[in-house]
Design an enzyme around this catalytic site. Structure first.
Site, PDB file in Angstrom:
ATOM      1  N   HIS A   1      -1.432   0.663   7.560  1.00  0.00           N
ATOM      2  CA  HIS A   1      -1.912   0.777   6.179  1.00  0.00           C
ATOM      3  C   HIS A   1      -1.673   2.210   5.699  1.00  0.00           C
ATOM      4  CE1 HIS A   1      -4.236   0.134   2.612  1.00  0.00           C
ATOM      5  NE2 HIS A   1      -5.167   1.008   2.944  1.00  0.00           N
TER       6      HIS A   1
ATOM      7  N   CYS B   1       0.835  -1.199   0.000  1.00  0.00           N
ATOM      8  CA  CYS B   1       0.000   0.000   0.000  1.00  0.00           C
ATOM      9  C   CYS B   1       0.873   1.254   0.000  1.00  0.00           C
ATOM     10  CB  CYS B   1      -0.950  -0.010   1.201  1.00  0.00           C
ATOM     11  SG  CYS B   1      -0.165  -0.368   2.776  1.00  0.00           S
TER      12      CYS B   1
END
Length: 981
Positions: A451, A47
């Site tokens: 994330h 990510c």
């Protein structure tokens, strides 16, 4: 070296990107919509790659550099070292990726080829890389690749490198020592800034640029040193790294800093430039002087606001006013010790004031058992002459006026100084170098895992967009603030990218060299990349065609019934179309003659008949027993209706005794007679027997009303525990503890005496009719019915929360964790809304949260075990658990600003667990499924999740909810099942 000029290499790269998506259930779901931006697939802890690449791709000047990158054959032949070959290979892969992001018909593209090169450099396939470390590596590789194109290695050639010109600047470090100034010029790419100790970006810059005694606008920290830094050349793209990690020496591990740090959409860099050194230092000296003046003014104001020589201090103006009120109070005629009237407890004023309907005033004034009063007599002087009073009033009023004037002057001075401070660097002379925020890279999680996603400004459409792997949504500055500033959740900005607002070519779209028209989409690509994208789109269309053919072969012929398993719909026909509609429960009757006991509505939880389920053995034993009791009750109802009028029977009422009940035209509800609310009314009427016989029905109602009011008020003073919550016994206990208005309390209790179940003897019937007459006399202007209904609705929700909690624990006790989580999640959400109005409006939130955490962990472990098995049926069950239970609960928890630290840790553990699965060896189909739901696990702000309604539960009136809760808690802790019937 991969060379996209060779057709076989083009096909190889294309097939590699397409293979991963060929396992999708429906490639048609991944078709790009119009000109919507293209996402980047997460291929395993990548990510960070998506966040950085998207922020660079949507910078038109950088996109043009990458797409137009080209090396001659002569330069390629000179690339001998491993690093040179690697950098050129990465550049070629980045070109292909950018080209697909421009013209692909796919909703997202696969970056595996470029990511593999980076992973080889980091020598790991599993660890999640730091976004700043990755960005440094990326810029270094791109700089080296462009340096090859510049065909030179000397200092002058490096300054012509487009990467250096775009992303790199210089700053001057000046150090004063022994009266001399030593200076040094250094180059920087991403400028690091500390977060701890600062509130906004300007304060961070002040702390980073100046290491000596210097006053910033807001920060009180000062550092004594003789070193200053000044920007001598700012790059067109200015990137700030926000240092949000620090090493905890006690724990021996890094920790994330969640402190709030604000940053603007436009920042002016004039005050940090070396050419403005004299002007800035002059302003800094003025800031220091003004802050000293501001501190002195605030100190004087504080003396007025907290006055006194003892430990307790009060506002001086209020103290003078209190003394004035004491002096002007009418003198008393008796000493306080002789006044034996109570000075605490409830009062009964409100809407029952006029002579026709005031059934309470005489009782509380003239009877010895009157409840205490709320408003005791105010203290007053024993004696004071007119001359003394005039003198005291004159002095106190004059002093209070002087104090208030002084306070107002201080506040005005503080405002003036604050405004000057705020505007110290806002005049035109220091607002000539604006930088506009282009991208914000956000990290959610802790130091060990998390994330990444990016907010990027769409300059063409003037809107913020959120880029979260394959999911791209339109956003807003408000959402960006919430996710990026930090301090509220574990998400915060990690990297800020600003661009020079004076250089429009940075964001200008591509134009045709001859016509000057703006180019869009594929027209912006060089011919070789255009052919590459066309070929990839052709393969994608072939995938769609193959999938459609396969689907048509497996679909049943037209006219044949579709099996229930294929549609997911049970075959059982719906014989009751209105069964899904929940009938609202009114908390209390409307104004006028009462036909229903209000506590019946208020106490009845919203638990109609349980909904049918495919598996009959899924109902808990105690719920099955409730259903049987209700069926028997329905069968017995016609028998009671056929009772002979005026038949008299003896009924045993707990806490009351045996009473004779007459089944006249009104009738009575035997189950309702056993509720605590009705038992209290019956006992109150019994205690008013002598008053009724002596003075009649009205006096009997007054006496009974007083008895029940006093009993409930005394009951409300008892301590509330989960195992013994007195609020469940009566709605008025709930009202007393939450300090409901007297009008609400009095009307609610008056309605208790209008219930038809009081038709058991002549005395009760007379009191009931008297109460109904009093209720009819209440005028609309005497009662705010909306407020009345709101209070009763809160009580209904309170009981609903308790029932959801109890049912959830009972389901947990029987091992039905998935059903338990649904009840507990609903209980937590409803209870949180109640607690916003007062701490006693709901139940103990920590108990619900504890077992919600237990259910979440158990379900997550179960889903992980099923998913890793690889069996198709078990994988589908795991996906259902995550999508229907775990993920909706995580989304609701992420929106809770008051979420406990234990809950945050559970969320991080679940996210970290699924992130760790990305690096494991598994089938491509499992990898695809993991990529589908993992963004929903990690990013809880991408969609609005509505929690599934729990099955309706029936709880009969005689059940003691507290006893059931105590039993199930004991059963859970003792690991033995206890069933309360």
């Amino acid at each position: 070296l991969p060379n996209i000029n060779q057709p076989e290499n083009t096909a190889r790269v294309k097939r590699k990107r397409c293979e991963a998506q060929s396992e999708m259930c429906s490639p048609a779901d991944w078709i790009r919509q119009d000109e919507w931006p293209v996402g980047i697939r997460n291929v395993g802890n990548t990510c960070w790659f998506s966040a950085v690449i998207q922020s660079l791709f949507h910078l038109p000047v950088f996109r043009r550099l990458v797409l137009s990158y080209c090396l001659s054959e002569r330069v390629l032949e000179k690339c001998k070292s491993h690093s040179e070959k690697r950098n050129v290979a990465f550049m070629q892969e980045l070109r292909c990726l950018f080209a697909l992001m421009v013209g692909s018909t796919r909703k997202f593209v696969d970056p595996s080829a470029a990511v593999e090169l980076l992973r080889d450099a980091f020598r790991t396939n599993e660890a999640q890389q730091d976004v700043s470390e990755f960005t440094h590596k990326l810029l270094d590789w791109l700089e080296d690749a462009f340096q090859l194109a510049a065909n030179g290695n000397n200092a002058e050639d490096k300054q012509k490198n487009p990467m250096v010109q775009l992303f790199y600047g210089t700053f001057v470090t000046e150090r004063r020592s022994e009266g001399k100034t030593l200076s040094n010029i250094e180059q920087f790419g991403q400028y690091p800034l500390q977060v701890n100790g600062y509130n906004n970006l300007d304060e961070c810059l002040e702390g980073a640029m100046v290491e000596k005694e210097i006053e910033s606008l807001h920060s009180d920290q000062t550092i004594t040193s003789g070193r200053e830094r000044w920007f001598s050349k700012l790059p067109p793209v200015l990137t700030f790294e926000l240092s949000r990690f620090e090493f905890n020496t006690q724990l021996g591990r890094p920790e994330k800093i969640h402190k709030k740090l604000e940053f603007p959409q436009i920042i002016y860099m004039d005050r940090y430039l070396h050419k403005n050194i004299e002007q800035t230092n002059e302003r800094r000296g003025e800031v220091k002087r003004l802050k000293e003046q501001l501190a002195l003014l605030q100190q004087k104001l504080e003396c007025y606001k907290n006055y006194g020589s003892g430990p307790n201090k009060y506002p001086l103006a209020d103290m003078l006013q209190f003394v004035l009120e004491f002096a002007t109070t009418k003198p008393v005629t008796v000493s306080p010790a002789e006044d034996l009237r109570p000075s605490h407890g409830p009062t009964h004023t409100g809407f029952l004031k006029n002579s026709d309907i005031d059934i309470f005033a005489d009782v509380y004034i003239n009877t010895p058992e009157q409840p205490p009063m709320d408003c005791p007599p105010q203290p007053a002087p024993h004696s004071i002459t007119e001359e003394e009073l005039h003198f005291v009033k004159t002095c106190l009023q004059r002093w209070r006026t002087e104090v208030e004037n002084n306070i107002n002057e201080l506040k005005a001075s503080i405002d003036r100084v604050s405004q000057v401070l705020e505007g110290m660097y806002t005049d035109n002379s220091l607002c000539q170098v604006p930088y506009r925020l282009h991208a914000v890279l956000v990290h959610e999680g802790q130091a060990s895992a998390g994330h990444y996603w990016a907010y990027i400004y769409d300059h063409s459409n003037q809107r913020w967009m959120k880029y979260n792997d394959i999911t791209i949504t339109e956003s807003s500055w408000e959402e960006l603030e919430r996710d990026s500033f930090g301090g509220m959740t574990n998400a915060s900005a990690y990297c800020l990218m600003y661009i020079d607002d004076r250089l429009p070519h940075l964001i200008a779209e591509d134009t045709d060299d001859e016509t000057g028209q703006v180019l869009h989409g594929m027209d912006t690509l060089p011919p070789i990349l255009r052919r590459y994208v066309h070929e990839d789109n052709r393969w994608f269309q072939q995938e769609l065609s193959e999938w459609e053919e396969q689907f048509c072969q497996t679909a049943p012929p037209e006219g044949e019934p579709v099996p229930a398993e294929a549609t997911g719909t049970p075959e059982t026909p719906d014989t009751n179309p209105s069964s899904d509609q929940q009938t609202p429960v009114e908390p209390a009757p409307q104004s006028g003659p009462s036909t229903e006991e209000p506590e019946q509505g208020a106490a009845a939880e919203p638990q109609p008949e349980p909904e049918p389920e495919p598996e009959p053995d899924r109902e808990p034993p105690e719920l099955e027993q409730d259903q049987e009791d209700e069926e028997q009750e329905q069968e017995a109802a016609p028998v009671r209706q056929r009772q002979v009028e005026n038949e008299v029977s003896e009924v045993e009422i707990p806490n009351v005794g045996r009473i004779m009940v007459r089944a006249d035209a009104d009738g009575y509800n035997e189950e309702m007679m056993l509720t605590p609310a009705m038992q209290g009314i019956i006992m109150a009427i019994a205690k008013a027997r002598q008053t009724f016989d002596k003075d009649g029905a009205e006096a009997g109602l007054i006496k009974a009303f007083h008895e029940e009011y006093s009993r409930l008020h005394e009951l409300s003073l008892e301590e509330v525990t989960p195992q013994e919550d007195v609020r469940l016994q009566h709605v008025l206990v709930y009202f007393f503890q939450n300090k409901a208005p007297n009008r609400i309390i009095e009307r609610t209790l008056l309605e208790q005496f209008t219930d038809r179940n009081l038709s058991f003897d002549e005395r009760a019937i007379s009191i009931m009719r008297e109460a109904r007459a009093k209720l009819r006399l209440i005028k609309p202007e005497d009662m705010d019915m909306e407020e009345y209904m709101t209070w009763h609705e809160d009580y209904r929700l309170f009981r609903t929360v308790f029932v959801y909690l109890l049912t959830g624990l009972e389901q947990y006790q029987h091992g039905k964790v998935r059903e338990a989580l649904n009840y507990l999640a609903h209980a937590y959400q409803t209870n949180a809304n109640l607690l916003t109005n007062g701490e006693k409006r709901g139940v103990e939130q920590s108990l619900i949260a504890l077992y919600r955490r237990k259910c979440l962990m158990a379900l997550n472990e179960s889903a992980s075990r099923l998913f890793c098995s690889g069996e198709e049926s078990e994988v589908e069950e795991a996906m259902a658990i995550m999508n229907e239970a775990v993920i909706p609960c995580l989304h609701l928890m992420s929106r809770d600003s008051a979420l406990a630290q234990d809950d945050r840790e559970i969320m991080e553990n679940i996210r970290s667990h699924w992130c760790s699965c990305l690096g494991q060896d598994m089938d491509d189909s499992l990898q695809v499924k993991l990529g589908e739901f993992l963004p929903r696990v990690l990013d809880c702000s991408a969609e609005m999740v509505v929690l599934k309604d729990p099955p309706k539960v029936h709880v009969s009136f005689p059940h003691d909810l507290c006893s059931r809760l105590a039993a199930v808690m004991e059963s859970i802790h003792n690991t033995s099942i206890v069933i309360v019937k």
